[in-house]
Design a protein around this motif. Structure first.
Motif, short mmCIF file in Angstrom:
data_model
loop_
_atom_site.label_atom_id
_atom_site.label_comp_id
_atom_site.label_asym_id
_atom_site.label_seq_id
_atom_site.Cartn_x
_atom_site.Cartn_y
_atom_site.Cartn_z
N LEU A 1 -56.37 -45.57 56.16
CA LEU A 1 -55.25 -44.72 55.75
C LEU A 1 -54.26 -44.54 56.91
CD1 LEU A 1 -56.92 -41.87 53.63
CD2 LEU A 1 -56.04 -44.08 52.88
N ALA A 2 -54.79 -44.28 58.09
CA ALA A 2 -53.93 -44.12 59.26
C ALA A 2 -53.18 -45.41 59.57
CB ALA A 2 -54.76 -43.67 60.47
N HIS A 3 -53.86 -46.53 59.44
CA HIS A 3 -53.25 -47.84 59.68
C HIS A 3 -52.06 -48.07 58.75
CE1 HIS A 3 -53.10 -52.28 58.80
NE2 HIS A 3 -52.99 -52.30 60.11
N ASP A 4 -52.23 -47.77 57.47
CA ASP A 4 -51.15 -47.98 56.51
C ASP A 4 -49.97 -47.05 56.78
OD1 ASP A 4 -52.64 -49.94 55.31
OD2 ASP A 4 -53.34 -48.69 53.66
N VAL B 1 -39.81 -46.62 69.77
CA VAL B 1 -40.62 -45.89 68.80
C VAL B 1 -41.28 -46.86 67.83
CG1 VAL B 1 -40.58 -44.22 66.90
CG2 VAL B 1 -39.28 -43.76 68.99
N ARG B 2 -40.51 -47.86 67.37
CA ARG B 2 -41.10 -48.89 66.49
C ARG B 2 -42.25 -49.61 67.19
NH1 ARG B 2 -37.77 -53.34 63.62
NH2 ARG B 2 -39.88 -53.63 62.79
N ALA B 3 -42.05 -49.94 68.43
CA ALA B 3 -43.09 -50.63 69.19
C ALA B 3 -44.34 -49.77 69.31
CB ALA B 3 -42.57 -51.02 70.57
N SER B 4 -44.15 -48.46 69.44
CA SER B 4 -45.30 -47.57 69.57
C SER B 4 -46.10 -47.51 68.28
CB SER B 4 -44.86 -46.17 70.01
OG SER B 4 -44.18 -45.49 68.96
N PHE B 5 -45.41 -47.49 67.13
CA PHE B 5 -46.12 -47.50 65.85
C PHE B 5 -46.80 -48.85 65.62
CE2 PHE B 5 -43.54 -43.76 64.66
CZ PHE B 5 -44.56 -42.97 64.13
N ASP B 6 -46.17 -49.92 66.08
CA ASP B 6 -46.78 -51.24 65.97
C ASP B 6 -48.07 -51.29 66.80
OD1 ASP B 6 -46.65 -54.14 65.19
OD2 ASP B 6 -46.57 -54.36 67.36
N ARG B 7 -48.02 -50.70 67.97
CA ARG B 7 -49.22 -50.66 68.83
C ARG B 7 -50.35 -49.90 68.14
NH1 ARG B 7 -49.40 -47.27 74.46
NH2 ARG B 7 -51.59 -47.65 75.02
N ILE B 8 -50.02 -48.75 67.54
CA ILE B 8 -51.03 -47.97 66.82
C ILE B 8 -51.60 -48.79 65.67
CG2 ILE B 8 -51.33 -45.98 65.28
CD1 ILE B 8 -49.36 -44.46 67.11
N ALA B 9 -50.73 -49.45 64.91
CA ALA B 9 -51.18 -50.25 63.77
C ALA B 9 -52.11 -51.38 64.23
CB ALA B 9 -49.99 -50.81 63.01
N GLN B 10 -51.79 -52.01 65.34
CA GLN B 10 -52.63 -53.09 65.85
C GLN B 10 -54.02 -52.59 66.25
OE1 GLN B 10 -50.90 -55.64 68.82
NE2 GLN B 10 -48.89 -55.60 67.86
N ILE B 11 -54.06 -51.45 66.93
CA ILE B 11 -55.35 -50.88 67.34
C ILE B 11 -56.20 -50.55 66.11
CG2 ILE B 11 -56.47 -48.89 68.43
CD1 ILE B 11 -54.00 -48.81 70.34
N LEU B 12 -55.57 -49.91 65.13
CA LEU B 12 -56.31 -49.51 63.93
C LEU B 12 -56.70 -50.73 63.10
CD1 LEU B 12 -54.21 -46.39 62.89
CD2 LEU B 12 -56.42 -46.43 64.06
N GLY B 13 -55.84 -51.74 63.05
CA GLY B 13 -56.17 -52.95 62.32
C GLY B 13 -57.38 -53.66 62.91
N ARG B 14 -57.42 -53.72 64.25
CA ARG B 14 -58.57 -54.34 64.91
C ARG B 14 -59.85 -53.55 64.65
NH1 ARG B 14 -54.77 -55.39 69.12
NH2 ARG B 14 -55.41 -53.51 70.25
N LEU B 15 -59.73 -52.23 64.62
CA LEU B 15 -60.90 -51.40 64.33
C LEU B 15 -61.45 -51.69 62.94
CD1 LEU B 15 -60.09 -47.85 65.74
CD2 LEU B 15 -62.12 -49.23 66.21
N THR C 1 -48.05 -54.41 48.85
CA THR C 1 -47.37 -53.41 48.03
C THR C 1 -48.24 -52.18 47.85
OG1 THR C 1 -46.21 -55.15 46.85
CG2 THR C 1 -46.28 -53.00 45.80
N ALA C 2 -49.55 -52.41 47.66
CA ALA C 2 -50.47 -51.29 47.50
C ALA C 2 -50.49 -50.43 48.76
CB ALA C 2 -51.88 -51.81 47.20
N ARG C 3 -50.48 -51.07 49.91
CA ARG C 3 -50.51 -50.31 51.17
C ARG C 3 -49.23 -49.50 51.34
NH1 ARG C 3 -53.30 -54.70 55.31
NH2 ARG C 3 -55.44 -54.17 54.78
N HIS C 4 -48.10 -50.06 50.94
CA HIS C 4 -46.83 -49.34 51.01
C HIS C 4 -46.90 -48.09 50.13
CE1 HIS C 4 -42.47 -48.80 51.29
NE2 HIS C 4 -42.45 -48.69 49.97
N ALA C 5 -47.43 -48.25 48.92
CA ALA C 5 -47.54 -47.12 48.00
C ALA C 5 -48.51 -46.07 48.53
CB ALA C 5 -48.00 -47.60 46.62
N VAL C 6 -49.62 -46.53 49.12
CA VAL C 6 -50.60 -45.62 49.70
C VAL C 6 -49.97 -44.78 50.78
CG1 VAL C 6 -52.64 -45.53 51.19
CG2 VAL C 6 -52.67 -46.96 49.16
N ALA C 7 -49.25 -45.42 51.69
CA ALA C 7 -48.65 -44.70 52.81
C ALA C 7 -47.65 -43.65 52.34
CB ALA C 7 -47.97 -45.68 53.76
N LEU C 8 -46.83 -44.02 51.36
CA LEU C 8 -45.86 -43.06 50.85
C LEU C 8 -46.54 -41.88 50.17
CD1 LEU C 8 -43.10 -45.43 49.41
CD2 LEU C 8 -43.03 -44.08 51.51
#
Length: 207
Positions: free
Chosen positions: A108-111, A182-196, A5-12
């Motif tokens: 921040l970018a990941h969220d 497009v969803r898959a592309s954002f998922d790919r970005i999130a995965q890369i950033l999450g691993r980082l 929930t915190a991450r959702h609020a952060v992103a918004l």
């Protein structure tokens, strides 16, 4: 508030903070995001560290919006990140200070990437949501990319390729964007950033 929930609020909140910034067409190789108070404070701290002026860097960090933002978003960040950054500045450890602050911007970018996927899954228009979130993601990731590149060149290249692919998908030459792709592309970005985030935090614990 749960971490999710915190991450959702952060992103918004992050996205809302960028809505008043002028739109700009860009490519990851040439685009320099405009500063806000947080990114400007980060650059002041970074330049002071690079000049060896750790007392100045610590003062700027303690009194500035960067530390305040890290504290406000602590529930959505790796545990102890703000304290880690301050301890590194106090110890005159420039490399560790830069690493902690890079993790902050990667987080921040990941969220934002996760929130983009969330909104697309809820039916938001890819042509509207996609460019807006990509602009926000790059604004923050761009500040961490130099540190990322030094420590994990493959991850840096992977992120740039994923970002460029996402830009191509949200602005197709003809027709409307394909929502699933497009969803898959954002998922790919999130995965890369999450691993980082995971690898950087783990390498710090193991050092």
């Amino acid at each position: 508030m749960t971490r999710g929930t915190a991450r959702h609020a952060v992103a918004l909140a992050l996205l809302a903070s960028l809505m008043t910034a002028p739109a700009a067409a860009h490519h990851t190789g040439v685009y320099t995001p405009k500063d806000n108070a947080i990114t400007e404070n980060f650059k002041q701290v970074k330049f002071s560290v690079q000049a060896g002026k750790f007392d100045v860097a610590l003062r700027l960090f303690d009194a500035g919006p960067l530390r305040a933002e890290m504290r406000a978003r602590a529930a959505a960040l790796p545990d102890g990140l703000e304290a880690r950054a301050r301890a590194a500045l106090t110890a005159h450890d420039g490399a560790e200070a830069e690493r902690a602050l890079a993790v902050f911007f990667v987080a921040l970018a990941h969220d934002l990437a996760l929130e983009a996927d969330h909104q697309l899954a809820a039916g938001a228009a890819p042509a509207t949501i996609g460019p807006r979130f990509l602009e926000a993601i790059w604004r923050y990731y761009n500040l961490a990319d130099f540190v990322v590149g030094q420590r994990d060149a493959r991850a840096s290249v992977a992120m740039r390729l994923a970002y460029d692919d996402a830009e191509t998908l949200v602005r197709p030459a003809t027709g409307a964007p394909d929502a699933a792709r497009v969803r898959a592309s954002f998922d790919r970005i999130a995965q890369i950033l999450g691993r980082l985030i995971d690898t950087t935090t783990t390498s710090r614990r193991d050092s």
